[in-house]
Design a protein around this motif. Structure first.
Motif, PDB file in Angstrom:
ATOM      1  N   GLN A  40       6.732  75.450 -74.531  1.00  0.00           N
ATOM      2  CA  GLN A  40       6.184  75.847 -75.820  1.00  0.00           C
ATOM      3  C   GLN A  40       4.768  75.310 -76.008  1.00  0.00           C
ATOM      4  O   GLN A  40       3.931  75.981 -76.601  1.00  0.00           O
ATOM      5  N   SER A  41       4.503  74.115 -75.492  1.00  0.00           N
ATOM      6  CA  SER A  41       3.176  73.526 -75.671  1.00  0.00           C
ATOM      7  C   SER A  41       2.116  74.259 -74.860  1.00  0.00           C
ATOM      8  O   SER A  41       0.967  74.329 -75.273  1.00  0.00           O
ATOM      9  N   ASN A  42       2.506  74.822 -73.714  1.00  0.00           N
ATOM     10  CA  ASN A  42       1.577  75.580 -72.888  1.00  0.00           C
ATOM     11  C   ASN A  42       2.370  76.475 -71.945  1.00  0.00           C
ATOM     12  O   ASN A  42       2.708  76.056 -70.835  1.00  0.00           O
ATOM     13  N   PRO A  43       2.672  77.689 -72.337  1.00  0.00           N
ATOM     14  CA  PRO A  43       3.496  78.580 -71.523  1.00  0.00           C
ATOM     15  C   PRO A  43       2.885  78.918 -70.157  1.00  0.00           C
ATOM     16  O   PRO A  43       3.603  79.364 -69.274  1.00  0.00           O
ATOM     17  N   PHE A  44       1.597  78.673 -69.982  1.00  0.00           N
ATOM     18  CA  PHE A  44       0.944  79.031 -68.720  1.00  0.00           C
ATOM     19  C   PHE A  44       0.754  77.851 -67.780  1.00  0.00           C
ATOM     20  O   PHE A  44       0.095  77.979 -66.752  1.00  0.00           O
ATOM     21  N   GLN A  45       1.347  76.708 -68.100  1.00  0.00           N
ATOM     22  CA  GLN A  45       1.195  75.549 -67.221  1.00  0.00           C
ATOM     23  C   GLN A  45       2.102  75.621 -65.990  1.00  0.00           C
ATOM     24  O   GLN A  45       1.916  74.859 -65.046  1.00  0.00           O
ATOM     25  N   PHE A  46       3.071  76.551 -65.987  1.00  0.00           N
ATOM     26  CA  PHE A  46       3.968  76.697 -64.840  1.00  0.00           C
ATOM     27  C   PHE A  46       3.927  78.128 -64.328  1.00  0.00           C
ATOM     28  O   PHE A  46       3.757  79.074 -65.095  1.00  0.00           O
ATOM     29  N   ASP A  47       4.107  78.267 -63.004  1.00  0.00           N
ATOM     30  CA  ASP A  47       4.131  79.580 -62.371  1.00  0.00           C
ATOM     31  C   ASP A  47       5.546  80.049 -62.065  1.00  0.00           C
ATOM     32  O   ASP A  47       5.770  81.211 -61.746  1.00  0.00           O
ATOM     33  N   LEU A  48       6.494  79.097 -62.127  1.00  0.00           N
ATOM     34  CA  LEU A  48       7.877  79.388 -61.793  1.00  0.00           C
ATOM     35  C   LEU A  48       8.757  78.333 -62.452  1.00  0.00           C
ATOM     36  O   LEU A  48       8.380  77.158 -62.514  1.00  0.00           O
ATOM     37  N   VAL A  49       9.935  78.750 -62.923  1.00  0.00           N
ATOM     38  CA  VAL A  49      10.933  77.819 -63.445  1.00  0.00           C
ATOM     39  C   VAL A  49      12.178  77.932 -62.578  1.00  0.00           C
ATOM     40  O   VAL A  49      12.647  79.040 -62.291  1.00  0.00           O
TER      41      VAL A  49
END
Length: 119
Positions: A40-49
């Motif tokens: 929620q704080s930064n949806p673009f900080q990860f490329d894969l979950v």
């Protein structure tokens, strides 16, 4: 950058080691609610979950639904100790891209990750 979420610290550590040996940046989390806060704080900080299916407080499916609400293009790999292949509709509804069974096979995990991450 990969976010790994599992309520079992050993599983998070194993996946972290596998992926870091491949040169990937990994953030591990044992609390799905905390993982959601990061997303929620930064949806673009990860490329894969990569998320466990069965976790306390917030299930992997619920985490995936909320993550996809924040960022619809974010690929999610679900990991489970149970064979849910017969009930794949629960994963299709939230667009889980893949399902891996525990115990994880290193080669299968890495092949799956390579499918969803840019070269």
């Amino acid at each position: 950058r990969v976010l790994v979420v599992d309520d079992e610290p050993d599983v998070v550590e194993i996946i972290r080691r596998y992926l870091e040996k491949e040169g990937l940046s990994v953030q591990g989390c044992t609390d799905s609610r905390e993982a959601l806060e990061w997303l929620q704080s930064n949806p673009f900080q990860f490329d894969l979950v990569i998320s466990d299916f069965d976790m306390p407080h917030l299930s992997g499916v619920a985490l995936c639904e909320r993550a996809r609400g924040l960022r619809p293009d974010l690929p999610v790999i679900m990991v489970t100790g149970y064979d849910h292949r017969g009930s794949g509709e629960q994963f299709a509804d939230v667009e889980v891209r893949a399902l891996l069974l525990k115990p994880l096979d290193r080669k299968d995990l890495l092949n799956m990750v390579r499918r969803f991450l840019p070269a």
